[in-house]
Design a protein around this motif. Structure first.
Motif, PDB file in Angstrom:
ATOM      1  N   UNK A 198      27.174   1.867  25.028  1.00 22.50           N
ATOM      2  CA  UNK A 198      26.157   2.296  24.067  1.00 22.50           C
ATOM      3  C   UNK A 198      26.868   2.935  22.884  1.00 22.50           C
ATOM      4  N   UNK A 199      26.646   2.397  21.692  1.00 20.33           N
ATOM      5  CA  UNK A 199      27.294   2.927  20.493  1.00 20.33           C
ATOM      6  C   UNK A 199      26.311   3.759  19.694  1.00 20.33           C
ATOM      7  N   UNK A 200      26.844   4.714  18.920  1.00 23.39           N
ATOM      8  CA  UNK A 200      26.003   5.642  18.175  1.00 23.39           C
ATOM      9  C   UNK A 200      25.814   5.246  16.716  1.00 23.39           C
ATOM     10  N   UNK A 201      26.569   4.274  16.229  1.00 24.22           N
ATOM     11  CA  UNK A 201      26.490   3.944  14.803  1.00 24.22           C
ATOM     12  C   UNK A 201      27.002   2.537  14.570  1.00 24.22           C
ATOM     13  N   UNK A 202      26.782   2.048  13.350  1.00 27.62           N
ATOM     14  CA  UNK A 202      27.280   0.733  12.963  1.00 27.62           C
ATOM     15  C   UNK A 202      28.812   0.721  12.949  1.00 27.62           C
ATOM     16  N   UNK A 203      29.402   1.865  12.569  1.00 28.62           N
ATOM     17  CA  UNK A 203      30.867   1.985  12.565  1.00 28.62           C
ATOM     18  C   UNK A 203      31.400   1.780  13.984  1.00 28.62           C
ATOM     19  N   UNK A 245      20.983  13.141   2.292  1.00 22.04           N
ATOM     20  CA  UNK A 245      20.430  13.566   3.590  1.00 22.04           C
ATOM     21  C   UNK A 245      19.014  14.077   3.444  1.00 22.04           C
ATOM     22  N   UNK A 246      18.796  14.905   2.410  1.00 20.92           N
ATOM     23  CA  UNK A 246      17.473  15.495   2.210  1.00 20.92           C
ATOM     24  C   UNK A 246      16.439  14.448   1.787  1.00 20.92           C
ATOM     25  N   UNK A 247      16.867  13.467   0.995  1.00 21.97           N
ATOM     26  CA  UNK A 247      15.950  12.413   0.563  1.00 21.97           C
ATOM     27  C   UNK A 247      15.474  11.600   1.765  1.00 21.97           C
ATOM     28  N   UNK A 248      16.407  11.248   2.644  1.00 27.04           N
ATOM     29  CA  UNK A 248      16.022  10.475   3.830  1.00 27.04           C
ATOM     30  C   UNK A 248      15.117  11.299   4.755  1.00 27.04           C
ATOM     31  N   UNK A 249      15.362  12.593   4.849  1.00 27.93           N
ATOM     32  CA  UNK A 249      14.479  13.452   5.654  1.00 27.93           C
ATOM     33  C   UNK A 249      13.070  13.458   5.074  1.00 27.93           C
ATOM     34  N   UNK A 280      17.851   2.013   8.995  1.00 29.65           N
ATOM     35  CA  UNK A 280      18.367   3.376   9.202  1.00 29.65           C
ATOM     36  C   UNK A 280      19.046   3.479  10.569  1.00 29.65           C
ATOM     37  N   UNK A 281      18.425   2.887  11.593  1.00 30.75           N
ATOM     38  CA  UNK A 281      19.032   2.916  12.931  1.00 30.75           C
ATOM     39  C   UNK A 281      20.351   2.166  12.948  1.00 30.75           C
ATOM     40  N   UNK A 282      20.405   1.045  12.210  1.00 34.53           N
ATOM     41  CA  UNK A 282      21.615   0.212  12.192  1.00 34.53           C
ATOM     42  C   UNK A 282      22.644   0.698  11.173  1.00 34.53           C
ATOM     43  N   UNK A 283      22.295   1.778  10.435  1.00 38.26           N
ATOM     44  CA  UNK A 283      23.163   2.339   9.398  1.00 38.26           C
ATOM     45  C   UNK A 283      23.500   1.299   8.331  1.00 38.26           C
ATOM     46  N   UNK A 284      22.484   0.522   7.946  1.00 42.82           N
ATOM     47  CA  UNK A 284      22.680  -0.494   6.910  1.00 42.82           C
ATOM     48  C   UNK A 284      21.736  -0.277   5.737  1.00 42.82           C
ATOM     49  N   UNK A 327       0.833  -1.219   0.000  1.00 42.46           N
ATOM     50  CA  UNK A 327       0.000   0.000   0.000  1.00 42.46           C
ATOM     51  C   UNK A 327       0.862   1.262   0.000  1.00 42.46           C
ATOM     52  N   UNK A 328       2.148   1.102  -0.317  1.00 46.86           N
ATOM     53  CA  UNK A 328       3.104   2.219  -0.388  1.00 46.86           C
ATOM     54  C   UNK A 328       3.318   2.913   0.954  1.00 46.86           C
ATOM     55  N   UNK A 329       3.186   2.180   2.037  1.00 47.10           N
ATOM     56  CA  UNK A 329       3.480   2.722   3.365  1.00 47.10           C
ATOM     57  C   UNK A 329       4.889   2.292   3.781  1.00 47.10           C
ATOM     58  N   UNK A 330       5.580   3.165   4.478  1.00 52.59           N
ATOM     59  CA  UNK A 330       6.954   2.875   4.919  1.00 52.59           C
ATOM     60  C   UNK A 330       6.924   1.732   5.937  1.00 52.59           C
ATOM     61  N   UNK A 331       7.824   0.766   5.762  1.00 48.93           N
ATOM     62  CA  UNK A 331       7.852  -0.411   6.633  1.00 48.93           C
ATOM     63  C   UNK A 331       8.868  -0.244   7.764  1.00 48.93           C
ATOM     64  N   UNK A 332       8.763  -1.128   8.745  1.00 51.28           N
ATOM     65  CA  UNK A 332       9.728  -1.140   9.838  1.00 51.28           C
ATOM     66  C   UNK A 332      11.117  -1.501   9.355  1.00 51.28           C
ATOM     67  N   UNK A 333      11.195  -2.238   8.240  1.00 50.28           N
ATOM     68  CA  UNK A 333      12.489  -2.630   7.682  1.00 50.28           C
ATOM     69  C   UNK A 333      13.349  -1.410   7.388  1.00 50.28           C
ATOM     70  N   UNK A 334      12.720  -0.366   6.834  1.00 51.10           N
ATOM     71  CA  UNK A 334      13.452   0.867   6.515  1.00 51.10           C
ATOM     72  C   UNK A 334      14.004   1.510   7.782  1.00 51.10           C
ATOM     73  N   UNK A 335      13.157   1.662   8.791  1.00 50.60           N
ATOM     74  CA  UNK A 335      13.581   2.351  10.012  1.00 50.60           C
ATOM     75  C   UNK A 335      14.608   1.539  10.792  1.00 50.60           C
ATOM     76  N   UNK A 336      14.479   0.199  10.770  1.00 51.44           N
ATOM     77  CA  UNK A 336      15.472  -0.644  11.429  1.00 51.44           C
ATOM     78  C   UNK A 336      16.832  -0.503  10.747  1.00 51.44           C
TER      79      UNK A 336
END
Length: 1018
Positions: A906-911, A684-688, A667-671, A656-665
């Motif tokens: 606590x780490x801030x990024x995948x790096x 940056x602007x596209x992700x915003x 993004x948090x994991x930087x993958x 239904x063209x709705x954003x899934x949890x896969x995207x947000x997961x």
């Protein structure tokens, strides 16, 4: 103590959204706004003392087309839905909606908007309309405490008063004064029945035979509606027409009826931008039926490195005289409640502890009963439930207070109750109600446990506060008996259940700053539920409602009283990005399970996000604006298709063209999957833009306040290698900058005039859309469909400024944006090529923004070249390694570490996660630490907190002691200018420290992997 205010970018954006809707409106002239005030008919023999000259708001000269174009420009600039017409309303010609989440300072924003509208257009008559006494008193307080702050910025003060039908002389000053005048009025004063409320429409002898409403409306005031959703009754809207307003500005977190919405800062924006507190919940779940089993309440599971887990449990115990008392005690595996209770029959069958699981926070008995932390079972009466809540709020308070005391932040806990008698009982000898008595019992019991800790300034502070002095009640006061009393409560309407008792609010607001001081012993506050809206203190960290849920107050409203970011003893907001959500966590002690409370709160938040788009299709992305350093870029249909395909290809949207949890997961994991080449320049602007589409996965994470893993300092902290490392970097320094302004002028002129990378202004663009009437489609006999169908879109460039009629203080704007003197800015402008300076006419706003950016970049370069650090004697206390750890959530921190000074990190990024994994398993590393947030290096562009301090084994390692900054890319082009500047400052800091103190130099550098780090140290 005095609260401090500072200019915040997100608040300035809300102000500019309003102001820019009237671009092109000429500043008011004296002739346009002067009028003769109606003198009325003075009584015989009474001298007419009133002025004849009044100053009203100048009329709007802009046409509807111009106004709508301005509004659409503002909406497009924020990628909000674009209106195709001005909102219809009988109250005023212009109706603008500003959405701002509770706790983000909407009152501050509309007060600042008043000053900006006056500065830009000369409007000076404003009326703030509020739905209740509580909000009215809060607004008046805000006008009072921000007066000095705005005086510094605007060099003028606003004259304000609360409308009172018995003090109508204020209306004369409101009309005759040429400065900024603000009237605050609650809706009951003009839209309710009753002689006093209707006086505003009556011809009054004591007002020279005039009607107050006529004197008010002659000023053509600008109406500001605070919480307009509570003022949408037919009678209220009809009454608002009488004000003959020039325009209406509506401010709320939850608009019900929408007009032209020009700004949005909703719950998700506020949380993601760290503008409000995080929320944690201590839920209490009642299991089973009263009397069917032995009473038990599992308060917590406590772990220690020296012994197995223990369960802190409340149960019943038979005393020597035969009475039964409830006690709290720690239980271990094998403990038998039948024996511990002195053989109460209710614990006879199988109440032997079989397991205490710290991972799942559960306590199990041999009879099969299993309790999770927060569960109560057996004879759980309302009195027992309230005692548990009071106790949990006290414990939550102490947990926060221990962590925040040394940071100068005072913690307040707020209890809402239904009736005064439960707190203050005048039939009792000591006048203490049940809740006051329970509080003191529980407080003393928990205080005794805390006082067993080592003597510290915090423990000394606690010892100086008697239990009976640390709580207080904020209620109405009966004028006859001088006793606390239940307030008068509105019986119906939008304010049903809320009090209109001004005395109670006055007391709360007068104590606002005093309550924030450590010198004031009150830390726990009991207030009537009806006074909920009157509470607006930033340091409320715990909220506990000791009342039945009657569904008149949503969970979102309940937490709203504590969302504002806290302040320290100097009145400074604790909003440093590095620590904001470590410090600012609001705990709600709920009389329902954690799961139920969170589900209801998440639903409330979700329902409030109705204005957010839900579907991420090509149509949504087309025409949106991407804000880049080079200017705004409109998303073409081709780019929109690329974004849509990217989401579809990677399963980031569903059918239904709705954003899934896969995207947000991801993004948090930087993958996240790599963007196609066409989109990479605008990543940056596209992700915003994608993030602006609502998804349930975005809802704020509401933690269970009891569940975080403990993360104590371990034996690595005591290693000699770490002590040696710490002794080398534990230095503070002050910086100084001395540079010649002529040098800055020369550098700035060179860059601005550069043919390739110099000042380039984006010409103004406008979009032409062609359409034709479309056939309506019939469904079940009903015609539906769009009236017009879009056929083509063209973008035109206009190189002649549409702002030619607007006068700009170019030097002033650049001086404000660069923090340079007007003289220095003027010297820079004198050096510009004619062709470069001519771009100002093409697009003044773009010229100012780009010139400001380029000058600031050169300013940063000059600062670095002339920056010097001077070490001081002061050092960091070891307390910075324990501050704020109590309430950090380590439940997702991964496995226990071997070489880190804490068990978890606590780490801030995948790096960072990969960096930790390799560092913790490297045989070359002896010990390392993620430097605490309190370890800050001062720089001219803000405090800097390096990432890591590492001690290596001696031998093949060249640099035994190392401070590292981890970044995802080693390319300086990938870093923001402010990051690059801070890193350069850090290099100078450590160079100076090494020269002055370190016998063995501490190496500082930026790395993108552990492998890169090893290259540098070997």
């Amino acid at each position: 103590m005095k609260l401090k205010f500072k200019t915040q970018a997100y608040q300035s954006a809300a102000v500019q959204a309003v102001v820019n809707c009237f671009t092109g409106q000429p500043p008011a002239s004296a002739e346009a706004i002067t009028y003769r005030i109606d003198p009325g008919q003075a009584k015989k023999g009474v001298e007419d003392l009133f002025s004849e000259s009044g100053f009203k708001n100048a009329d709007l000269t802009l046409s509807d087309v111009q106004l709508l174009d301005n509004i659409q420009q503002v909406q497009r600039g924020q990628n909000m839905p674009v209106d195709n017409s001005l909102a219809k309303s009988k109250v005023a010609r212009i109706n603008l909606d500003v959405e701002m989440e509770t706790g983000t300072g909407k009152t501050y924003c509309y007060i600042k908007s008043i000053f900006e509208l006056n500065r830009r257009y000369g409007w000076s008559k404003f009326i703030i309309v509020v739905p209740s006494i509580a909000i009215r008193e809060g607004v008046a307080k805000s006008l009072e405490i921000t007066a000095e702050h705005f005086l510094e910025t605007y060099r003028k003060k606003a004259r304000f008063f609360i409308y009172n039908s018995k003090q109508l002389h204020h209306l004369e000053s409101f009309s005759s004064d040429a400065g900024i005048n603000v009237m605050v009025i609650n809706v009951q004063a003009f839209a309710a029945r009753g002689a006093d409320n209707r006086r505003i429409y009556d011809v009054l002898d004591d007002f020279h035979s005039r009607r107050p409403i006529d004197v008010i409306s002659a000023n053509r005031p600008i109406l500001i509606l605070d919480e307009p959703q509570k003022m949408e009754g037919a009678q209220t809207l009809k009454s608002l027409e009488e004000f003959k307003a020039l325009m209406v500005l509506r401010y709320s977190a939850t608009h019900k009826t929408t007009h032209n919405r020009i700004h949005r800062l909703d719950a998700l924006d506020a949380y993601n931008q760290k503008l409000v507190k995080k929320i944690a919940v201590r839920g209490i779940a009642v299991k089973g039926q009263a009397g069917t089993a032995g009473y038990l309440y599992l308060q917590s599971i406590e772990i220690s490195s020296k012994k197995p887990p223990e369960a802190r449990v409340e149960y019943e115990q038979k005393l020597a005289g035969g009475n039964i008392k409830r006690i709290v005690k720690k239980l271990s595996k094998g403990d038998n409640l039948y024996d511990l209770s002195n053989q109460l029959d209710q614990y006879r069958d199988g109440f032997v502890v079989s397991d205490i699981n710290a991972n799942t926070d559960t306590l199990s008995f041999t009879n099969g009963l299993e309790l999770t932390v927060g569960d109560a079972t057996g004879d759980v009466t309302e009195a027992a439930l309230r005692r548990i809540q009071i106790r949990e709020a006290i414990k939550a308070h102490f947990d926060k207070e221990q962590a925040l005391f040394q940071q100068g932040v005072k913690v307040l806990t707020l209890y809402f109750i239904d009736e005064v008698a439960k707190y203050r009982d005048y039939t009792s000898a000591d006048e203490k109600g049940d809740y006051a008595r329970i509080f003191e019992e529980e407080y003393k019991q928990y205080l005794n446990e805390v006082l067993d800790l080592d003597e510290t300034p915090y423990i000394k502070y606690l010892k100086g506060i008697p239990a009976e002095k640390t709580h207080s009640g904020y209620f109405s006061i009966d004028k006859k008996t001088k006793r606390l009393a239940d307030p008068a409560v509105a019986a119906r309407g939008e304010n049903a259940g809320l009090s209109d008792d001004v005395d109670a609010y006055d007391l709360i607001l007068k104590d606002k700053e005093r309550l924030l001081s450590f010198a004031e012993p009150v830390r726990f506050i009991f207030s009537h539920s009806a006074l909920r809206e009157g509470w607006d203190n930033p340091n409320v960290f715990v909220i506990c409602a000791l009342k039945h849920s009657d569904n008149t107050v949503s969970h979102r409203q309940e937490v709203g009283r504590g969302l504002r970011l806290s302040v320290n003893q100097h009145g400074d907001r604790m909003d440093h990005p590095a620590i904001v959500h470590d410090v600012n966590v609001l705990t709600v002690v709920a009389s329902e399970s954690y799961k139920d409370f969170v589900a209801a709160l998440q639903k409330d938040i979700s329902d409030s996000l109705s204005a957010r788009p839900k579907v991420a299709d090509e149509e949504f992305f087309t025409g949106k604006v991407l804000k880049t350093a080079a200017g705004d870029v409109a998303v073409t249909p081709q780019l929109a298709k690329q974004i849509y395909k990217y989401l579809l290809k990677n399963d980031y949207t569903d059918d239904t063209d709705r954003i899934t949890g896969t995207y947000h997961d991801a993004k948090k994991a930087e993958t996240l999957a790599e963007l196609p080449p066409e989109l990479k320049p605008y990543a940056t602007q596209v992700y915003q833009l994608i993030d602006s589409v609502f998804s349930a996965s975005q809802l704020p994470d509401i933690s269970d306040d009891r569940r975080p893993k403990k993360n104590p300092l371990n034996a690595n902290f005591e290693k000699q290698e770490f002590k040696a490392l710490w002794s080398r970097i534990n230095r503070k320094a002050a910086y100084s900058v001395a540079f010649d302004s002529d040098e800055l002028v020369q550098k700035a002129v060179t860059v601005l005039n550069d043919k390739d990378a110099g000042l380039r202004v984006t010409p103004l663009q406008y979009t032409i859309q062609h359409g034709e009437q479309a056939e309506a489609v019939t469904y079940d006999g009903i015609k539906e469909g769009n009236a017009f169908k879009l056929k083509a879109t063209e973008t035109e460039t206009n190189r002649q400024s549409v702002h030619s009629a607007v006068k700009y203080d170019l030097i002033g704007k650049l001086a404000e944006g660069t923090q340079l003197t007007r003289r220095t800015v003027a010297d820079i402008l004198k050096g510009l090529n004619v062709a470069v300076f001519a771009q100002f006419k093409t697009n003044p706003e773009s010229f100012i923004a780009e010139a400001t950016r380029l000058i600031n970049e050169q300013k940063a370069t000059v600062i670095i070249e002339h920056l010097a650090y001077d070490p001081v004697e002061d050092k960091f206390d070891l307390d910075i390694f324990t501050a704020g750890l109590t309430k950090q959530d380590f439940s997702k921190a991964g496995d226990k570490l071997q070489r880190h000074i804490y068990d978890y990190v606590l780490t801030d990024s995948n790096v960072e996660r990969q960096f930790v994994k390799e560092m913790d398993t490297s045989s070359d590393v002896v010990v390392y630490a993620k430097l605490p947030r309190g370890f800050l290096i001062p720089t001219p562009v803000g405090d800097y907190n390096p990432d890591w301090a590492i001690s290596f084994k001696e031998g093949a390692i060249k640099h035994v002691y190392f401070v590292a900054e981890t970044k995802g890319s080693m390319s300086s082009m990938e870093l923001r200018e402010i990051e690059k500047t801070k890193i350069k400052c850090a290099r100078k800091f450590f160079d100076e420290i090494n020269q002055r103190f370190a016998p063995e130099a501490v190496k500082y550098d930026v790395v993108d992997s552990f492998g890169k780090l090893m290259e540098l140290v070997k």
